[in-house]
Design a protein around this motif. Sequence first.
Motif, PDB file in Angstrom:
ATOM      1  N   LEU A 256       0.819  -1.203   0.000  1.00 20.21           N
ATOM      2  CA  LEU A 256       0.000   0.000   0.000  1.00 20.21           C
ATOM      3  C   LEU A 256       0.857   1.260   0.000  1.00 20.21           C
ATOM      4  O   LEU A 256       0.552   2.241  -0.679  1.00 20.21           O
ATOM      5  N   THR A 257       1.933   1.213   0.774  1.00 21.60           N
ATOM      6  CA  THR A 257       2.815   2.378   0.835  1.00 21.60           C
ATOM      7  C   THR A 257       3.417   2.673  -0.529  1.00 21.60           C
ATOM      8  O   THR A 257       3.452   3.824  -0.983  1.00 21.60           O
TER       9      THR A 257
ATOM     10  N   LEU B 122       2.240   1.832  -3.426  1.00 19.50           N
ATOM     11  CA  LEU B 122       1.177   2.233  -4.343  1.00 19.50           C
ATOM     12  C   LEU B 122       0.859   3.721  -4.208  1.00 19.50           C
ATOM     13  O   LEU B 122       0.611   4.415  -5.198  1.00 19.50           O
ATOM     14  N   ILE B 123       0.915   4.228  -2.977  1.00 17.42           N
ATOM     15  CA  ILE B 123       0.559   5.625  -2.723  1.00 17.42           C
ATOM     16  C   ILE B 123       1.754   6.552  -2.917  1.00 17.42           C
ATOM     17  O   ILE B 123       1.656   7.596  -3.563  1.00 17.42           O
ATOM     18  N   VAL B 124       2.895   6.158  -2.350  1.00 17.24           N
ATOM     19  CA  VAL B 124       4.033   7.069  -2.266  1.00 17.24           C
ATOM     20  C   VAL B 124       4.721   7.266  -3.612  1.00 17.24           C
ATOM     21  O   VAL B 124       5.078   8.401  -3.973  1.00 17.24           O
TER      22      VAL B 124
ATOM     23  N   ILE C  64       3.331   9.825  -6.168  1.00 16.63           N
ATOM     24  CA  ILE C  64       3.396  11.181  -5.606  1.00 16.63           C
ATOM     25  C   ILE C  64       4.828  11.705  -5.634  1.00 16.63           C
ATOM     26  O   ILE C  64       5.086  12.838  -6.069  1.00 16.63           O
TER      27      ILE C  64
ATOM     28  N   TRP D 244       5.356   1.236   8.391  1.00 16.13           N
ATOM     29  CA  TRP D 244       4.801   2.189   7.425  1.00 16.13           C
ATOM     30  C   TRP D 244       5.814   3.291   7.125  1.00 16.13           C
ATOM     31  O   TRP D 244       6.050   3.636   5.955  1.00 16.13           O
TER      32      TRP D 244
ATOM     33  N   ALA E  24       7.687   3.727   3.547  1.00 13.17           N
ATOM     34  CA  ALA E  24       7.487   4.998   2.852  1.00 13.17           C
ATOM     35  C   ALA E  24       8.820   5.698   2.609  1.00 13.17           C
ATOM     36  O   ALA E  24       9.067   6.238   1.518  1.00 13.17           O
TER      37      ALA E  24
ATOM     38  N   LEU F 237      -9.374  -0.845  -3.413  1.00 14.08           N
ATOM     39  CA  LEU F 237      -8.413  -0.123  -4.246  1.00 14.08           C
ATOM     40  C   LEU F 237      -8.998   0.191  -5.625  1.00 14.08           C
ATOM     41  O   LEU F 237      -8.825   1.291  -6.149  1.00 14.08           O
TER      42      LEU F 237
ATOM     43  N   TYR G 162      -9.714   3.950  -6.885  1.00  7.71           N
ATOM     44  CA  TYR G 162      -9.155   4.547  -8.096  1.00  7.71           C
ATOM     45  C   TYR G 162     -10.261   5.133  -8.962  1.00  7.71           C
ATOM     46  O   TYR G 162     -10.115   6.216  -9.551  1.00  7.71           O
TER      47      TYR G 162
ATOM     48  N   ILE H  54       3.408   0.695 -10.059  1.00  7.29           N
ATOM     49  CA  ILE H  54       2.093   0.168  -9.687  1.00  7.29           C
ATOM     50  C   ILE H  54       1.965  -1.285 -10.150  1.00  7.29           C
ATOM     51  O   ILE H  54       1.324  -2.110  -9.496  1.00  7.29           O
TER      52      ILE H  54
END
Length: 511
Positions: free
Chosen positions: A68-69, A71-73, A76, A127, A131, A281, A285, A461
Motif C-alpha cells: 500500500l505504501t 502504491l501511494i508514495v 506522488i 509504514w 514509505a 483499491l 481509483y 504500480i
Amino acid sequence: MATTSAAETAQLETRKPQVGWGQLANISFGFFGIQIGFVLQNSNMSRIFQTVGASLDDLPALWVAAPLTGLIVQPIIGHLSDKTWNRFGRRRPYFMTGALLAAISLLLMPLAPAFGAPLLFAAALLWVLDASLNISMEPFRAFVGDMLDKSQHATGYAVQTAFIGAGAVVAAIFPWLLEQFGVSNVAPAGEIPDTVKWSFWAGAAALFVAIGWTVVTTKEFSPEEMAAFESEREAEAGQSVRALAAKTYTSAAVWMALGLAVALSVSPLGLEKEILLLGALLAGYGLLSMIAISMAKKGQHANMLSSIVGDFSGMPDTMKRLAVVQFFSWSSLFIMWIYSGPIVSQYFYGSADPTTAAYNEGANWWNLIYTVQNGVAAVAALILLPALSRKIGKAWTHTTCLSLGALGFLGYFVLRDPNLLIVCEILKGIAWASILAMPYAILASSLPQAKLGIYMGLFNIFIVVPQLLVATVMGSIMKAFFPGDPVWTMLFAAGSWMIAALAMRRVAVAA
C-alpha cells in the motif's frame, strides 16, 4: 570524405556526455543501501511482529503496509521530483529525505519491545520505513535516466541492479555472520535477538552512507541543460490533463463498479478477506478518477491528482506494453517469496512440520540458495546484460532472461535433489537481474525527460498490484484446487514468466 551536417553537429552537442564506470557506480551506489534496508525489512519484520505479540494470522494485515505504501508514495514522489529544481538538485533532496527517515526507522525498530504498545509501534514504524525507502528509491530509478545518455541506459540500470544484488546479499548474510562471531541469535520472550538489533543498526548506517555517497559525488544537470538534451522528446506540461478533461465519467464508473463487485464476491465465493482490499483499491481509483476528471473539466490543470490520473490514463504505448510484462514478471516473484521456503522443506527435505529438524534444514537451504540467486543477479547485471543487450537488443535480452528464469521455476516442479536447485537459482538470478534492469532501460529511453519521475512511479504500480493479487487470489486458488500441495505454485510462476517473455515481443514492436 564524409562531412558532418549542422543538424548532426547540433544533435551531438545536445547529447548527454558519456560516463565512465566510476561515475556509473557513483550514480547508483545509493541503491546498495536502499536494498539493504528492504532486505532487512522483508527478512525480519515477521519475526519482530511475532516477538512483540502478533499471531500468525495477524501477519498478512500487518504486512499490507508495504504494497500500500508503494502504491501511494511512488507516484506522488515521482510527480514531485519531476517538478523540483533547487540548489540541492532535482532528485537528490528526495534521496536524503528518504535516507534520513529510513535510517531513523531502522535504528528504532529493534527497540519496539521497550515501548508501551510494542506491536502498534512496530507496525507504525514499518509504514514509516517502507514509505521512506520508497521516497529514496523512486527518484533513483529516474536518476539514471536523468544522468545518462540513451546509449548508456542499459549499462546504467545494469550497474544499479548489481548494487541491488550486492545489497541483498550483504543484508541476508549479515545476521548469520554476527552469529558466527558470537552475537546471540536467541533472546528471552518478548525481546529481539542481538543479531537482529545489530543488523538493523548497521543497516541504518550503511543505508545513510551509501545514499550520501551518491549525493556528494554526483552533480545533476540544470533545467536548461535537461531541456536541451531532451528537446526532441519533451512533453508539453498540460497535455495529459487536457486529454483527461476530454474523457467521460464512464471509465471511472466502471472501475468503481468493478471494485464493488470484487468486494461483494468475497463472502459468496468464500474468498480470502484480504480480497476486500483489492476491491477497495479498484473502487478508490474509480472515485479518484472521477474527481480528477471533474477538476480537469473545470480547467483546474495545476493539481497533483489530475496530473497523476491523466498521466496514468495516457501512458505511452511502450509503457503500456511493458506494464503487462511487469505484471506477470512480478507475479512470479511474489509466488517465489511466499511459497519457495515451504516447498523446499516439504518436497526436498520431506517435512511440512515447522517443528522438525528436516523442515528447518530445508528452510536454511532455501535461505542459502536464495543468496546465490541475488549474487548471480549482481554478476549477471555487470557482465551478461550489457553484452547481451548490445548484441541482440534490450527487448530480446529480457525475453531470453525471462525464459531462462521460467526453466528455473520448472526445476522446482520436476526435480527432487536439493543440490540441483542451485542451477534453478542461477537461472532465476539471471532473470531477476534482467527484471531490475531491462524494463527501466527501455522505459527511460522512450519517455519524455520532464515526466520521467512520475512515469517511473506509475510503472511501479505494476509491481504492487501483482503482490496484492498473489497474496489474496493465489491463496484462494491453492485452497480450492491444491490444498496442502504448494509445489503447484511453481508451475504458475513458470507460466507467468513465459507469458511475460512472450509479451516482450509486443514491446519490441513499440520500442
